[in-house]
Design a protein around this motif. Sequence first.
Motif, PDB file in Angstrom:
ATOM      1  N   GLU A 159       0.834  -1.208   0.000  1.00  0.00           N
ATOM      2  CA  GLU A 159       0.000   0.000   0.000  1.00  0.00           C
ATOM      3  C   GLU A 159       0.868   1.258   0.000  1.00  0.00           C
ATOM      4  OE1 GLU A 159      -3.278   0.308  -0.380  1.00  0.00           O
ATOM      5  OE2 GLU A 159      -3.354  -1.873  -0.627  1.00  0.00           O
ATOM      6  N   ARG A 160       1.911   1.260   0.849  1.00  0.00           N
ATOM      7  CA  ARG A 160       2.817   2.421   0.872  1.00  0.00           C
ATOM      8  C   ARG A 160       3.509   2.593  -0.474  1.00  0.00           C
ATOM      9  NH1 ARG A 160       5.133   1.321   6.739  1.00  0.00           N
ATOM     10  NH2 ARG A 160       6.012  -0.410   5.600  1.00  0.00           N
ATOM     11  N   LEU A 161       3.887   1.488  -1.106  1.00  0.00           N
ATOM     12  CA  LEU A 161       4.523   1.549  -2.428  1.00  0.00           C
ATOM     13  C   LEU A 161       3.586   2.175  -3.451  1.00  0.00           C
ATOM     14  CD1 LEU A 161       7.055   0.817  -4.059  1.00  0.00           C
ATOM     15  CD2 LEU A 161       6.049  -1.420  -4.480  1.00  0.00           C
ATOM     16  N   ALA A 162       2.297   1.815  -3.384  1.00  0.00           N
ATOM     17  CA  ALA A 162       1.313   2.412  -4.298  1.00  0.00           C
ATOM     18  C   ALA A 162       1.207   3.909  -4.070  1.00  0.00           C
ATOM     19  CB  ALA A 162      -0.040   1.738  -4.117  1.00  0.00           C
ATOM     20  N   HIS A 163       1.237   4.359  -2.782  1.00  0.00           N
ATOM     21  CA  HIS A 163       1.187   5.789  -2.474  1.00  0.00           C
ATOM     22  C   HIS A 163       2.428   6.518  -2.975  1.00  0.00           C
ATOM     23  CE1 HIS A 163      -2.553   5.630  -0.303  1.00  0.00           C
ATOM     24  NE2 HIS A 163      -2.097   4.675   0.532  1.00  0.00           N
ATOM     25  N   VAL A 164       3.589   5.888  -2.828  1.00  0.00           N
ATOM     26  CA  VAL A 164       4.844   6.498  -3.292  1.00  0.00           C
ATOM     27  C   VAL A 164       4.817   6.646  -4.812  1.00  0.00           C
ATOM     28  CG1 VAL A 164       7.340   6.145  -3.503  1.00  0.00           C
ATOM     29  CG2 VAL A 164       6.205   5.723  -1.323  1.00  0.00           C
ATOM     30  N   VAL A 165       4.334   5.648  -5.521  1.00  0.00           N
ATOM     31  CA  VAL A 165       4.236   5.716  -6.988  1.00  0.00           C
ATOM     32  C   VAL A 165       3.301   6.850  -7.397  1.00  0.00           C
ATOM     33  CG1 VAL A 165       3.427   4.494  -9.040  1.00  0.00           C
ATOM     34  CG2 VAL A 165       4.849   3.311  -7.375  1.00  0.00           C
ATOM     35  N   ASP A 166       2.162   6.989  -6.698  1.00  0.00           N
ATOM     36  CA  ASP A 166       1.232   8.094  -6.995  1.00  0.00           C
ATOM     37  C   ASP A 166       1.878   9.442  -6.708  1.00  0.00           C
ATOM     38  OD1 ASP A 166      -0.734   6.372  -7.817  1.00  0.00           O
ATOM     39  OD2 ASP A 166      -1.749   6.295  -5.852  1.00  0.00           O
ATOM     40  N   ALA A 167       2.610   9.543  -5.590  1.00  0.00           N
ATOM     41  CA  ALA A 167       3.292  10.795  -5.245  1.00  0.00           C
ATOM     42  C   ALA A 167       4.342  11.150  -6.295  1.00  0.00           C
ATOM     43  CB  ALA A 167       3.935  10.672  -3.861  1.00  0.00           C
ATOM     44  N   GLU A 168       5.007  10.138  -6.820  1.00  0.00           N
ATOM     45  CA  GLU A 168       6.006  10.398  -7.869  1.00  0.00           C
ATOM     46  C   GLU A 168       5.339  10.903  -9.134  1.00  0.00           C
ATOM     47  OE1 GLU A 168       9.718   8.248 -10.200  1.00  0.00           O
ATOM     48  OE2 GLU A 168       8.395   7.028  -8.959  1.00  0.00           O
ATOM     49  N   LYS A 169       4.212  10.325  -9.492  1.00  0.00           N
ATOM     50  CA  LYS A 169       3.485  10.776 -10.680  1.00  0.00           C
ATOM     51  C   LYS A 169       3.030  12.219 -10.541  1.00  0.00           C
ATOM     52  CE  LYS A 169       1.797   6.306 -12.282  1.00  0.00           C
ATOM     53  NZ  LYS A 169       0.623   5.450 -12.444  1.00  0.00           N
ATOM     54  N   GLN A 170       2.696  12.631  -9.303  1.00  0.00           N
ATOM     55  CA  GLN A 170       2.242  14.000  -9.054  1.00  0.00           C
ATOM     56  C   GLN A 170       3.412  14.958  -8.888  1.00  0.00           C
ATOM     57  OE1 GLN A 170      -0.257  13.699  -5.614  1.00  0.00           O
ATOM     58  NE2 GLN A 170      -1.755  12.388  -6.643  1.00  0.00           N
ATOM     59  N   GLY A 171       4.624  14.443  -8.826  1.00  0.00           N
ATOM     60  CA  GLY A 171       5.809  15.286  -8.681  1.00  0.00           C
ATOM     61  C   GLY A 171       6.153  15.588  -7.239  1.00  0.00           C
ATOM     62  N   LEU A 172       5.513  14.916  -6.295  1.00  0.00           N
ATOM     63  CA  LEU A 172       5.772  15.147  -4.876  1.00  0.00           C
ATOM     64  C   LEU A 172       6.933  14.314  -4.353  1.00  0.00           C
ATOM     65  CD1 LEU A 172       2.051  15.129  -3.676  1.00  0.00           C
ATOM     66  CD2 LEU A 172       3.490  17.118  -4.140  1.00  0.00           C
ATOM     67  N   PHE A 173       7.264  13.245  -5.037  1.00  0.00           N
ATOM     68  CA  PHE A 173       8.360  12.370  -4.628  1.00  0.00           C
ATOM     69  C   PHE A 173       9.359  12.264  -5.773  1.00  0.00           C
ATOM     70  CE2 PHE A 173      10.299   8.122  -4.563  1.00  0.00           C
ATOM     71  CZ  PHE A 173      10.905   8.144  -3.314  1.00  0.00           C
ATOM     72  N   HIS A 174      10.634  12.463  -5.436  1.00  0.00           N
ATOM     73  CA  HIS A 174      11.692  12.354  -6.441  1.00  0.00           C
ATOM     74  C   HIS A 174      12.668  11.274  -5.987  1.00  0.00           C
ATOM     75  CE1 HIS A 174      10.212  15.915  -8.408  1.00  0.00           C
ATOM     76  NE2 HIS A 174      10.188  16.537  -7.237  1.00  0.00           N
ATOM     77  N   PRO A 175      12.669  10.129  -6.643  1.00  0.00           N
ATOM     78  CA  PRO A 175      13.565   9.056  -6.197  1.00  0.00           C
ATOM     79  C   PRO A 175      15.015   9.428  -6.410  1.00  0.00           C
ATOM     80  CG  PRO A 175      12.492   8.459  -8.237  1.00  0.00           C
ATOM     81  CD  PRO A 175      11.892   9.752  -7.796  1.00  0.00           C
ATOM     82  N   ASP A 176      15.834   8.963  -5.497  1.00  0.00           N
ATOM     83  CA  ASP A 176      17.267   9.184  -5.570  1.00  0.00           C
ATOM     84  C   ASP A 176      17.928   7.811  -5.583  1.00  0.00           C
ATOM     85  OD1 ASP A 176      19.625  10.549  -5.651  1.00  0.00           O
ATOM     86  OD2 ASP A 176      19.720  10.948  -3.509  1.00  0.00           O
ATOM     87  N   ARG A 177      19.212   7.792  -5.762  1.00  0.00           N
ATOM     88  CA  ARG A 177      19.909   6.530  -5.874  1.00  0.00           C
ATOM     89  C   ARG A 177      19.672   5.623  -4.667  1.00  0.00           C
ATOM     90  NH1 ARG A 177      26.203   6.691  -6.866  1.00  0.00           N
ATOM     91  NH2 ARG A 177      26.222   5.676  -4.880  1.00  0.00           N
TER      92      ARG A 177
END
Length: 186
Positions: free
Chosen positions: A147-165
Amino acid sequence: MWAALQACFRFQEGKPKEDAKKFAMLTLGTTFRNFRHTLHKDYAKKGLSPKIKFGKIPDAMWEEFKLMKEMAEAKALSEKRTEKAQKAAENPHHLGAGGYDGKIPHWRREEEERRKASGKYWCLARRPRYREGKVVFENPTTAEIYERLAHVVDAEKQGLFHPDREKDQLTTAIGTAEHSGRVRGV
């Protein structure tokens, strides 16, 4: 030259002269190329005059010959430089007519798919079950991470989360660093 050769030779009746002419012209061409090579190698390159051995060559013709050979050498040198430059580019790109501009969006999509795949494969390794259109895991903590992974993916799509190395989608969803501390033994 063919006329001079015909005057020197007698041909049998019924034998085609075309075969003899073809052979004679090939032989004359080869001989002339060899003669020009000898003139260039033994005289023009060394700065000598061929008048001693070949007195019938007019001065104007000799100067023209040297000039043509110099141009041919310059062309050969230019081709050698071009070949050398091509060899220097041992790692050419294969981007096509669009260059980098055409490939960057494609590469970004591929990179995004790889990032998504890391979480997807983690989930698949935990044997998900599908019931009534939902993904269900046997272990409740795995379901929470999913569930948290799904939220992180949605946040990334909205530009709220930027993955780093070190802080990608999966490590954020799990809540632990990928490699914490150092490895003391293997």
